[in-house]
Motif scaffolding. Sequence first.
Motif, short mmCIF file in Angstrom:
data_model
loop_
_atom_site.label_atom_id
_atom_site.label_comp_id
_atom_site.label_asym_id
_atom_site.label_seq_id
_atom_site.Cartn_x
_atom_site.Cartn_y
_atom_site.Cartn_z
N THR A 166 -3.54 27.92 -55.18
CA THR A 166 -4.66 27.35 -53.79
C THR A 166 -3.86 25.98 -53.13
O THR A 166 -3.35 25.66 -54.02
N LYS A 167 -4.01 26.03 -51.61
CA LYS A 167 -3.39 24.39 -51.02
C LYS A 167 -4.14 23.49 -51.01
O LYS A 167 -3.98 22.11 -52.21
N GLY A 168 -5.60 23.91 -52.04
CA GLY A 168 -6.66 22.99 -52.52
C GLY A 168 -6.14 22.15 -53.43
O GLY A 168 -6.19 20.48 -54.18
N GLU A 169 -5.56 22.54 -55.10
CA GLU A 169 -5.31 23.00 -56.10
C GLU A 169 -3.84 21.80 -55.78
O GLU A 169 -4.03 20.65 -56.16
N CYS A 170 -2.86 22.05 -54.75
CA CYS A 170 -1.67 21.31 -54.31
C CYS A 170 -2.28 20.05 -54.09
O CYS A 170 -1.95 18.80 -54.46
N LYS A 171 -3.30 19.82 -53.16
CA LYS A 171 -3.94 18.73 -52.69
C LYS A 171 -4.27 17.58 -53.72
O LYS A 171 -3.59 16.28 -53.68
N GLY A 172 -5.04 18.07 -54.61
CA GLY A 172 -5.43 17.28 -55.85
C GLY A 172 -4.47 17.16 -56.79
O GLY A 172 -4.64 15.72 -57.61
N TRP A 173 -3.53 18.21 -56.95
CA TRP A 173 -2.36 17.24 -57.94
C TRP A 173 -1.65 16.50 -57.35
O TRP A 173 -0.95 15.42 -57.61
N SER A 184 1.39 31.97 -53.10
CA SER A 184 1.27 30.86 -53.21
C SER A 184 1.53 29.87 -52.49
O SER A 184 1.61 29.15 -51.39
N TRP A 185 1.21 28.67 -52.68
CA TRP A 185 2.08 26.85 -52.12
C TRP A 185 2.37 25.99 -52.82
O TRP A 185 1.99 26.11 -54.21
N SER A 186 2.97 25.63 -52.45
CA SER A 186 4.03 24.44 -53.14
C SER A 186 4.01 22.84 -52.44
O SER A 186 3.96 22.98 -51.47
N VAL A 187 4.13 22.01 -53.38
CA VAL A 187 3.77 20.64 -52.36
C VAL A 187 5.41 19.82 -53.13
O VAL A 187 5.78 19.68 -54.06
N GLN A 188 5.88 19.28 -52.99
CA GLN A 188 7.02 17.72 -53.07
C GLN A 188 5.83 16.23 -52.19
O GLN A 188 6.16 16.31 -51.78
N VAL A 189 6.04 15.82 -53.62
CA VAL A 189 5.85 14.72 -53.62
C VAL A 189 6.65 13.73 -53.26
O VAL A 189 8.15 13.65 -54.74
N CYS A 190 6.79 13.06 -52.81
CA CYS A 190 8.46 11.74 -52.64
C CYS A 190 7.28 10.18 -52.44
O CYS A 190 6.86 9.90 -51.51
N ARG A 226 10.98 11.68 -56.92
CA ARG A 226 10.31 12.63 -56.47
C ARG A 226 9.78 14.34 -57.53
O ARG A 226 10.40 13.83 -58.36
N GLU A 227 8.72 14.45 -57.27
CA GLU A 227 8.49 15.73 -58.03
C GLU A 227 7.75 17.60 -57.19
O GLU A 227 7.41 17.17 -56.37
N SER A 228 7.67 18.26 -57.38
CA SER A 228 7.32 19.42 -56.85
C SER A 228 6.77 20.30 -58.11
O SER A 228 6.66 20.34 -58.77
N TYR A 242 3.57 20.32 -47.56
CA TYR A 242 2.61 21.18 -48.39
C TYR A 242 3.95 22.87 -47.65
O TYR A 242 3.86 22.57 -46.67
N ILE A 243 3.91 23.76 -48.32
CA ILE A 243 5.10 25.03 -47.89
C ILE A 243 3.92 26.11 -48.44
O ILE A 243 4.11 26.23 -49.77
N LYS A 244 3.45 27.03 -47.46
CA LYS A 244 3.39 28.28 -47.90
C LYS A 244 4.47 29.47 -48.69
O LYS A 244 4.87 29.30 -47.34
N ASN A 245 4.26 29.96 -49.58
CA ASN A 245 5.50 31.06 -49.47
C ASN A 245 4.37 31.96 -50.01
O ASN A 245 3.24 31.95 -49.08
#
Length: 70
Positions: free
Chosen positions: A28-35, A10-16, A21-23, A4-7
């Motif tokens: 919000t960070k909560g939406e990042c976590k859910g996704w 907004s918040w960005s999330v990267q999943v590997c 690999r998707e981003s 998770y990266i705070k901009n």
Amino acid sequence: MPSYIKNKNSWSVQVCCQGVRESKTFPTKGECKGWAENLEHKIRHGKYKYGSKHLLEDALRRYLRIITPT
């Protein structure tokens, strides 16, 4: 594991996970976590379809249809 990266606004999330690999960016960070959790679940259970948007075959067919005649 997601990163998770705070901009600025907004918040960005990267999943590997398992070579996928998707981003994505969310307000919000909560939406990042859910996704991220949903995406990891889909990848681990074989329900994630990656690469289905743009296939090489589609690009070659379009090239044949549009460029080759000219």
